[in-house]
Design a protein around this motif. Structure first.
Motif, PDB file in Angstrom:
ATOM      1  N   LEU A  46      69.318  74.992  94.185  1.00  0.00           N
ATOM      2  CA  LEU A  46      70.591  75.530  94.683  1.00  0.00           C
ATOM      3  C   LEU A  46      71.634  75.622  93.563  1.00  0.00           C
ATOM      4  O   LEU A  46      71.750  74.709  92.749  1.00  0.00           O
ATOM      5  N   ALA A  49      61.938  72.876  96.370  1.00  0.00           N
ATOM      6  CA  ALA A  49      61.538  73.447  97.667  1.00  0.00           C
ATOM      7  C   ALA A  49      60.717  74.714  97.474  1.00  0.00           C
ATOM      8  O   ALA A  49      61.246  75.737  97.039  1.00  0.00           O
ATOM      9  N   GLU A  57      56.797  76.537  99.224  1.00  0.00           N
ATOM     10  CA  GLU A  57      55.759  76.366 100.240  1.00  0.00           C
ATOM     11  C   GLU A  57      54.651  75.416  99.767  1.00  0.00           C
ATOM     12  O   GLU A  57      54.110  74.644 100.567  1.00  0.00           O
ATOM     13  N   GLY A 107      66.843  75.079 102.510  1.00  0.00           N
ATOM     14  CA  GLY A 107      66.294  76.039 103.461  1.00  0.00           C
ATOM     15  C   GLY A 107      65.238  75.415 104.362  1.00  0.00           C
ATOM     16  O   GLY A 107      65.186  74.190 104.528  1.00  0.00           O
ATOM     17  N   VAL A 162      62.049  75.006 104.050  1.00  0.00           N
ATOM     18  CA  VAL A 162      61.052  74.110 103.464  1.00  0.00           C
ATOM     19  C   VAL A 162      61.621  72.698 103.379  1.00  0.00           C
ATOM     20  O   VAL A 162      61.001  71.724 103.820  1.00  0.00           O
ATOM     21  N   ASP A 192      61.816  71.161 106.830  1.00  0.00           N
ATOM     22  CA  ASP A 192      60.540  70.685 107.366  1.00  0.00           C
ATOM     23  C   ASP A 192      60.164  69.337 106.754  1.00  0.00           C
ATOM     24  O   ASP A 192      59.717  68.415 107.451  1.00  0.00           O
ATOM     25  N   ASP A 195      67.590  80.328 112.591  1.00  0.00           N
ATOM     26  CA  ASP A 195      66.390  79.974 113.341  1.00  0.00           C
ATOM     27  C   ASP A 195      66.052  78.494 113.261  1.00  0.00           C
ATOM     28  O   ASP A 195      66.295  77.728 114.193  1.00  0.00           O
ATOM     29  N   SER A 196      65.543  78.059 112.098  1.00  0.00           N
ATOM     30  CA  SER A 196      64.862  76.760 112.089  1.00  0.00           C
ATOM     31  C   SER A 196      65.784  75.566 112.294  1.00  0.00           C
ATOM     32  O   SER A 196      65.314  74.489 112.650  1.00  0.00           O
ATOM     33  N   ASN A 229      51.467  74.831 108.292  1.00  0.00           N
ATOM     34  CA  ASN A 229      52.193  74.199 109.405  1.00  0.00           C
ATOM     35  C   ASN A 229      51.294  73.459 110.391  1.00  0.00           C
ATOM     36  O   ASN A 229      51.554  73.444 111.591  1.00  0.00           O
ATOM     37  N   SER A 280      74.482  83.442  97.636  1.00  0.00           N
ATOM     38  CA  SER A 280      73.645  83.362  96.431  1.00  0.00           C
ATOM     39  C   SER A 280      72.172  83.639  96.717  1.00  0.00           C
ATOM     40  O   SER A 280      71.319  83.497  95.834  1.00  0.00           O
ATOM     41  N   GLN A 325      65.193  86.932 100.209  1.00  0.00           N
ATOM     42  CA  GLN A 325      65.469  85.809 101.102  1.00  0.00           C
ATOM     43  C   GLN A 325      66.321  86.253 102.296  1.00  0.00           C
ATOM     44  O   GLN A 325      66.192  85.724 103.388  1.00  0.00           O
ATOM     45  N   HIS A 354      58.560  84.465 104.304  1.00  0.00           N
ATOM     46  CA  HIS A 354      58.159  84.195 105.686  1.00  0.00           C
ATOM     47  C   HIS A 354      58.640  85.297 106.648  1.00  0.00           C
ATOM     48  O   HIS A 354      57.846  85.876 107.395  1.00  0.00           O
TER      49      HIS A 354
END
Ligand SMILES: NC(=O)c1ccc[n+]([C@@H]2O[C@H](COP(=O)([O-])OP(=O)(O)OC[C@H]3O[C@@H](n4cnc5c(N)ncnc54)[C@H](O)[C@@H]3O)[C@@H](O)[C@H]2O)c1
Length: 357
Positions: A47, A67, A69, A100, A102, A105, A132-133, A148, A168, A173, A259
């Protein structure tokens, strides 16, 4: 759009504990107001605004996480827990997670198992995570080549959304987040709103913070469903629309496709399979295609990749026996769960999808 007048706070009901989603004008200030000396910060090391947030935490209590996948694994969760334990985290401490989907999670998973539950606050920094997440309580960790496959349900104590973080993000993304927003809108039958958002696609790629009202609608759609089916046993599964075909695209592209872009392509593929199986007309397929198309990556599966694609589909966790578990549609707002046999017909339909693009 009445939704423009929505308040800046949403309250989400959860079986585990209710929580608040708050839109804040300045996340750093909100964190500064809410953290205490026992708080830890786990932040995505990529970031660009880390120093603005890190200054509120003791140096010893900050952990930087790479971060991506490939790091969404049990091994990375384990080394994160090792760091937290070495830094003397206690059961009553709070973890602020900034990043984000990742990072979310990973931290959600770690917060579930460490001491059987540590409180965490999530500050989503991607459009996908904001729209969303950040709600829904799920954490998902990859396991070997299975995406997942592992996970838990553990909502954050609070979500702080600062849309300025979106400025940014790369265009890819932003497209990723737009893909998830689109999928909520289509599942909820909000075709006009989806079309309106996509008509301003170019503008939003440059001005993503202007998406705030669209983010609110997206969260509102998801909230209504997860409050009825948080544990994903029924209606919530319709949100897998676009995800089965999309996950397999993500996998074979080795995650070069984001994604939400993969989900956009996955929705188009699900619509195509629905058309080819007689569930929707050709017109509905093309109407939806024109809404989705700006968000669909120019990605072709080459002939030699087909076995790999079908193998990725066959590993989807929604499969039952040898059939592909997926969501098809009878039109916007009319998604349904089904099982498709892995046969010649499915194979030919998918091959012809790429042939027709
Ligand atoms: N748990 C859930 O309910 C849920 C729901 C949907 C998706 N997901 C998962 O979320 C993941 C995708 O999330 P994502 O798209 O947020 O990806 P991500 O967390 O990997 O972030 C994408 C990239 O953007 C960078 N980034 C993040 N915020 C930034 C910012 N403000 N400015 C600049 N760069 C920034 C990150 O470092 C990373 O390189 C997938 O693994 C997916 O499975 C989880």
């Amino acid at each position: 759009m009445g939704d423009l007048l929505m308040p800046d706070v949403l309250r989400v009901k959860s079986r585990l504990r209710d929580y608040q989603v708050q839109f804040v004008p300045d996340c750093a200030r909100a964190i500064g107001d809410q953290r205490n000396t026992k708080a830890f910060l786990i932040i995505d090391e990529n970031l660009p605004f880390i120093s603005k947030l890190a200054k509120f935490f003791d140096n010893n209590n900050i952990i930087y996480f790479k971060a991506n996948e490939h790091n969404k694994t049990l091994g990375r969760c384990s080394s994160l827990m090792e760091k937290l334990v070495t830094k003397n985290i206690r059961r009553n401490n709070v973890i602020f997670a900034v990043g984000g989907g990742v990072l979310e999670d990973v931290v959600a998973f770690v917060s579930t198992v460490l001491f059987r539950g540590v409180e965490w606050v999530f500050c989503p920094t991607t459009l996908l995570a904001q729209a969303d997440s950040c709600i829904g309580s799920k954490s998902s960790i990859n396991f070997g080549s299975y995406k997942n496959l592992l996970g838990s349900f553990n909502p954050p104590a609070k979500v702080l959304i600062d849309v300025n973080f979106l400025k940014s993000l790369s265009p890819q993304q932003i497209k990723s987040g737009l893909g998830e927003i689109l999928h909520f809108y289509l599942v909820a039958g909000k075709v006009k709103l989806a079309a309106r958002m996509m008509a301003q696609h170019k503008f939003f790629l440059k001005n993503p913070a202007a998406l705030k009202p669209f983010i609110l609608v997206s969260l509102k759609i998801k909230k209504a469903v997860i409050e009825k089916d948080e544990l994903d046993r029924g209606e919530r599964q319709l949100f897998n629309y676009g995800h089965t075909f999309g996950h397999a695209i993500e996998t074979i592209s080795n995650y070069r496709i984001s994604h939400g872009e993969a989900v956009s392509m996955g929705m188009d593929m699900a619509n195509y399979v629905s058309w080819q199986n007689g569930y929707i007309s050709e017109k509905i397929f093309w109407d939806l295609h024109h809404i989705l198309e700006r968000n669909i990556p120019a990605y072709q599966i080459k002939a030699k990749q087909w076995p790999q694609y079908l193998q990725a589909l066959s590993k989807d966790k929604k499969n039952i026996g040898t059939a592909l578990g997926c969501i098809l549609t009878r039109g916007p707002g009319k998604m349904f769960r089904t099982q498709l046999p892995f046969d010649d017909h499915l194979n030919k339909t998918l091959v012809s999808y790429f042939g027709n693009r």
